[in-house]
Design a protein around this motif. Structure first.
Motif, PDB file in Angstrom:
ATOM      1  N   CYS A   1     -14.562   3.149 -10.444  1.00 32.51           N
ATOM      2  CA  CYS A   1     -13.205   2.881 -11.171  1.00 32.51           C
ATOM      3  C   CYS A   1     -12.163   4.116 -11.018  1.00 32.51           C
ATOM      4  N   PHE A   2     -12.821   5.520 -11.019  1.00 33.61           N
ATOM      5  CA  PHE A   2     -11.789   6.250 -10.878  1.00 33.61           C
ATOM      6  C   PHE A   2     -11.289   6.157  -9.137  1.00 33.61           C
ATOM      7  N   GLY A   3     -12.376   5.999  -8.624  1.00 33.19           N
ATOM      8  CA  GLY A   3     -12.205   5.972  -7.046  1.00 33.19           C
ATOM      9  C   GLY A   3     -10.922   5.048  -6.709  1.00 33.19           C
ATOM     10  N   VAL A   4     -10.781   4.091  -7.453  1.00 29.00           N
ATOM     11  CA  VAL A   4      -9.606   2.916  -7.191  1.00 29.00           C
ATOM     12  C   VAL A   4      -8.251   3.882  -7.388  1.00 29.00           C
ATOM     13  N   VAL A   5      -8.453   4.407  -8.351  1.00 34.61           N
ATOM     14  CA  VAL A   5      -7.134   5.414  -9.027  1.00 34.61           C
ATOM     15  C   VAL A   5      -6.780   6.397  -7.667  1.00 34.61           C
ATOM     16  N   ALA A   6      -8.011   7.133  -7.358  1.00 33.43           N
ATOM     17  CA  ALA A   6      -7.645   7.869  -6.201  1.00 33.43           C
ATOM     18  C   ALA A   6      -7.323   7.670  -5.132  1.00 33.43           C
ATOM     19  N   GLN A   7      -7.646   6.198  -4.731  1.00 31.46           N
ATOM     20  CA  GLN A   7      -7.396   5.648  -3.249  1.00 31.46           C
ATOM     21  C   GLN A   7      -5.832   5.314  -3.576  1.00 31.46           C
ATOM     22  N   ALA A   8      -5.331   4.834  -4.429  1.00 32.78           N
ATOM     23  CA  ALA A   8      -3.906   4.396  -4.610  1.00 32.78           C
ATOM     24  C   ALA A   8      -3.035   5.535  -4.829  1.00 32.78           C
ATOM     25  N   VAL A   9      -3.520   6.558  -5.074  1.00 32.36           N
ATOM     26  CA  VAL A   9      -2.800   8.000  -5.196  1.00 32.36           C
ATOM     27  C   VAL A   9      -2.811   8.506  -3.838  1.00 32.36           C
ATOM     28  N   ALA A  10      -3.878   8.497  -3.150  1.00 28.81           N
ATOM     29  CA  ALA A  10      -4.100   8.801  -1.827  1.00 28.81           C
ATOM     30  C   ALA A  10      -3.097   8.357  -0.669  1.00 28.81           C
ATOM     31  N   LEU A  11      -2.911   6.946  -0.847  1.00 32.31           N
ATOM     32  CA  LEU A  11      -2.001   6.052  -0.033  1.00 32.31           C
ATOM     33  C   LEU A  11      -0.668   6.474  -0.379  1.00 32.31           C
TER      34      LEU A  11
ATOM     35  N   HIS B   1       5.894   7.584 -11.369  1.00 30.30           N
ATOM     36  CA  HIS B   1       7.178   8.184 -10.793  1.00 30.30           C
ATOM     37  C   HIS B   1       7.117   9.807 -11.228  1.00 30.30           C
ATOM     38  N   ALA B   2       6.932  10.184 -12.250  1.00 27.65           N
ATOM     39  CA  ALA B   2       6.761  11.483 -12.587  1.00 27.65           C
ATOM     40  C   ALA B   2       5.536  12.449 -11.851  1.00 27.65           C
ATOM     41  N   MET B   3       4.527  11.698 -11.546  1.00 25.09           N
ATOM     42  CA  MET B   3       3.274  12.464 -11.043  1.00 25.09           C
ATOM     43  C   MET B   3       3.522  12.456  -9.327  1.00 25.09           C
ATOM     44  N   LEU B   4       4.206  11.282  -8.703  1.00 24.91           N
ATOM     45  CA  LEU B   4       4.016  11.175  -7.403  1.00 24.91           C
ATOM     46  C   LEU B   4       5.179  11.037  -6.704  1.00 24.91           C
ATOM     47  N   ALA B   5       6.517  10.613  -7.107  1.00 22.24           N
ATOM     48  CA  ALA B   5       7.765  10.341  -6.496  1.00 22.24           C
ATOM     49  C   ALA B   5       8.241  11.962  -5.921  1.00 22.24           C
TER      50      ALA B   5
ATOM     51  N   ARG C   1      -4.099  14.748  -9.339  1.00 28.81           N
ATOM     52  CA  ARG C   1      -2.991  13.669  -9.730  1.00 28.81           C
ATOM     53  C   ARG C   1      -3.732  12.652 -10.340  1.00 28.81           C
ATOM     54  N   ALA C   2      -4.850  12.168  -9.548  1.00 33.20           N
ATOM     55  CA  ALA C   2      -5.420  10.889  -9.987  1.00 33.20           C
ATOM     56  C   ALA C   2      -6.003  11.136 -11.418  1.00 33.20           C
ATOM     57  N   TYR C   3      -6.642  12.486 -11.493  1.00 29.74           N
ATOM     58  CA  TYR C   3      -7.278  12.542 -12.988  1.00 29.74           C
ATOM     59  C   TYR C   3      -6.072  12.515 -13.847  1.00 29.74           C
ATOM     60  N   ILE C   4      -4.756  13.188 -13.828  1.00 25.29           N
ATOM     61  CA  ILE C   4      -3.828  13.156 -14.666  1.00 25.29           C
ATOM     62  C   ILE C   4      -3.394  11.959 -14.811  1.00 25.29           C
TER      63      ILE C   4
ATOM     64  N   LEU D   1       0.841  -1.213  -0.116  1.00 31.24           N
ATOM     65  CA  LEU D   1      -0.066  -0.072  -0.039  1.00 31.24           C
ATOM     66  C   LEU D   1       0.921   1.296  -0.068  1.00 31.24           C
ATOM     67  N   GLY D   2       0.542   2.078  -0.798  1.00 31.04           N
ATOM     68  CA  GLY D   2       1.242   3.299  -0.831  1.00 31.04           C
ATOM     69  C   GLY D   2       2.380   3.514  -1.650  1.00 31.04           C
ATOM     70  N   SER D   3       2.831   2.339  -2.319  1.00 30.48           N
ATOM     71  CA  SER D   3       4.149   2.179  -3.333  1.00 30.48           C
ATOM     72  C   SER D   3       3.507   2.788  -4.736  1.00 30.48           C
ATOM     73  N   LEU D   4       4.415   3.193  -5.499  1.00 27.67           N
ATOM     74  CA  LEU D   4       4.441   3.383  -6.824  1.00 27.67           C
ATOM     75  C   LEU D   4       3.895   2.303  -7.720  1.00 27.67           C
ATOM     76  N   GLU D   5       4.492   1.219  -7.145  1.00 27.59           N
ATOM     77  CA  GLU D   5       4.076  -0.070  -7.989  1.00 27.59           C
ATOM     78  C   GLU D   5       2.626  -0.331  -7.751  1.00 27.59           C
ATOM     79  N   ALA D   6       1.935  -0.107  -6.770  1.00 28.07           N
ATOM     80  CA  ALA D   6       0.454  -0.174  -6.488  1.00 28.07           C
ATOM     81  C   ALA D   6      -0.483   0.576  -7.392  1.00 28.07           C
ATOM     82  N   VAL D   7       0.330   1.827  -7.752  1.00 29.64           N
ATOM     83  CA  VAL D   7      -0.482   2.875  -8.540  1.00 29.64           C
ATOM     84  C   VAL D   7      -0.118   2.384  -9.835  1.00 29.64           C
ATOM     85  N   ALA D   8       0.986   1.840 -10.468  1.00 32.82           N
ATOM     86  CA  ALA D   8       1.217   1.330 -11.717  1.00 32.82           C
ATOM     87  C   ALA D   8       0.185   0.160 -11.842  1.00 32.82           C
ATOM     88  N   ALA D   9       0.299  -0.447 -10.922  1.00 40.40           N
ATOM     89  CA  ALA D   9      -0.648  -1.991 -11.162  1.00 40.40           C
ATOM     90  C   ALA D   9      -2.005  -1.559 -11.599  1.00 40.40           C
ATOM     91  N   VAL D  10      -2.551  -0.394 -10.966  1.00 43.67           N
ATOM     92  CA  VAL D  10      -4.045  -0.181 -11.192  1.00 43.67           C
ATOM     93  C   VAL D  10      -3.905   0.141 -12.754  1.00 43.67           C
TER      94      VAL D  10
END
Length: 208
Positions: free
Chosen positions: A140-150, A202-206, A164-167, A93-102
């Motif tokens: 569906c968008f909420g899944v992206v937003a949750q991964a970004v929030a974490l 990485h570009a959006m969240l790191a 950032r989730a929208y982008i 949870l909270g990793s870039l990999e989790a976001v990418a996997a979504v």
């Protein structure tokens, strides 16, 4: 062997047809036809034939052809959301990999079912009158937003999380359509989905 005339053998009961089973069979048949012929290239009668029911049977569960297609979209949105959630939970949870996997689940869905994927985003007329589809799209968008929030350690409703989730969703959505339309072939080198998704994440969240 003949039965006792005073105690006749009762007729064998036919298996009951369950409403949900027939609806699911019809949706599955239409999904296959959409992939083969497109949303405008099949008949309801053909879908009924594939489902093994009479041509009148679909109208016991759907008002018309448009409602059948909405049923396909609704079911597809459920499956897409589940795949995205599974992608996120496969990594810390909270990793870039989790976001990418979504995002990877999103692209994989588009690759596997390009006809249904196009239908999901092309069947926009009347969505304002289909709050269930609107809610499923938001989920569906909420899944992206949750991964970004974490990843950002912020509440999901935070404006920066939503931005950032929208982008990120826009990048992945565009990549999905470019992929199934084969327009990514204009790139001078092959683009690996995971490398692309990790680079965007990485570009959006790191370092945020």
């Amino acid at each position: 062997m003949s039965g006792d005339p005073h105690h006749p053998v009762p007729p064998v009961a036919k298996p009951a047809y369950h409403h949900g089973d027939l609806r699911a069979q019809l949706i599955s048949a239409v999904r296959e036809l959409v992939e083969t012929h497109g949303p405008d290239g099949f008949s309801v009668a053909e879908a009924a034939r594939r489902a093994g029911v009479s041509s009148a049977a679909p109208y016991k569960h759907f008002k018309d052809r448009s409602e059948i297609l909405r049923g396909v979209v609704s079911e597809a949105m459920d499956r897409l959301r589940s795949a995205m959630e599974a992608g996120a939970t496969a990594h810390p949870l909270g990793s870039l990999e989790a976001v990418a996997a979504v995002g990877q689940a999103y692209v994989a869905f588009a690759r596997a079912e390009p006809g249904v994927f196009r239908l999901m985003f092309g069947l926009t007329e009347g969505h304002e009158d289909a709050p269930d589809l609107m809610a499923k799209g938001e989920a569906c968008f909420g899944v992206v937003a949750q991964a970004v929030a974490l990843c950002l350690d912020l509440p999901q409703a935070d404006a920066e999380v939503q931005r950032r989730a929208y982008i990120l969703w826009s990048f992945v959505h565009g990549h999905s359509f470019l992929t199934i339309d084969m327009k990514h072939k204009v790139a001078s080198t092959a683009i690996d989905d995971w490398d692309y998704l990790m680079a965007v994440s990485h570009a959006m969240l790191a370092g945020s």
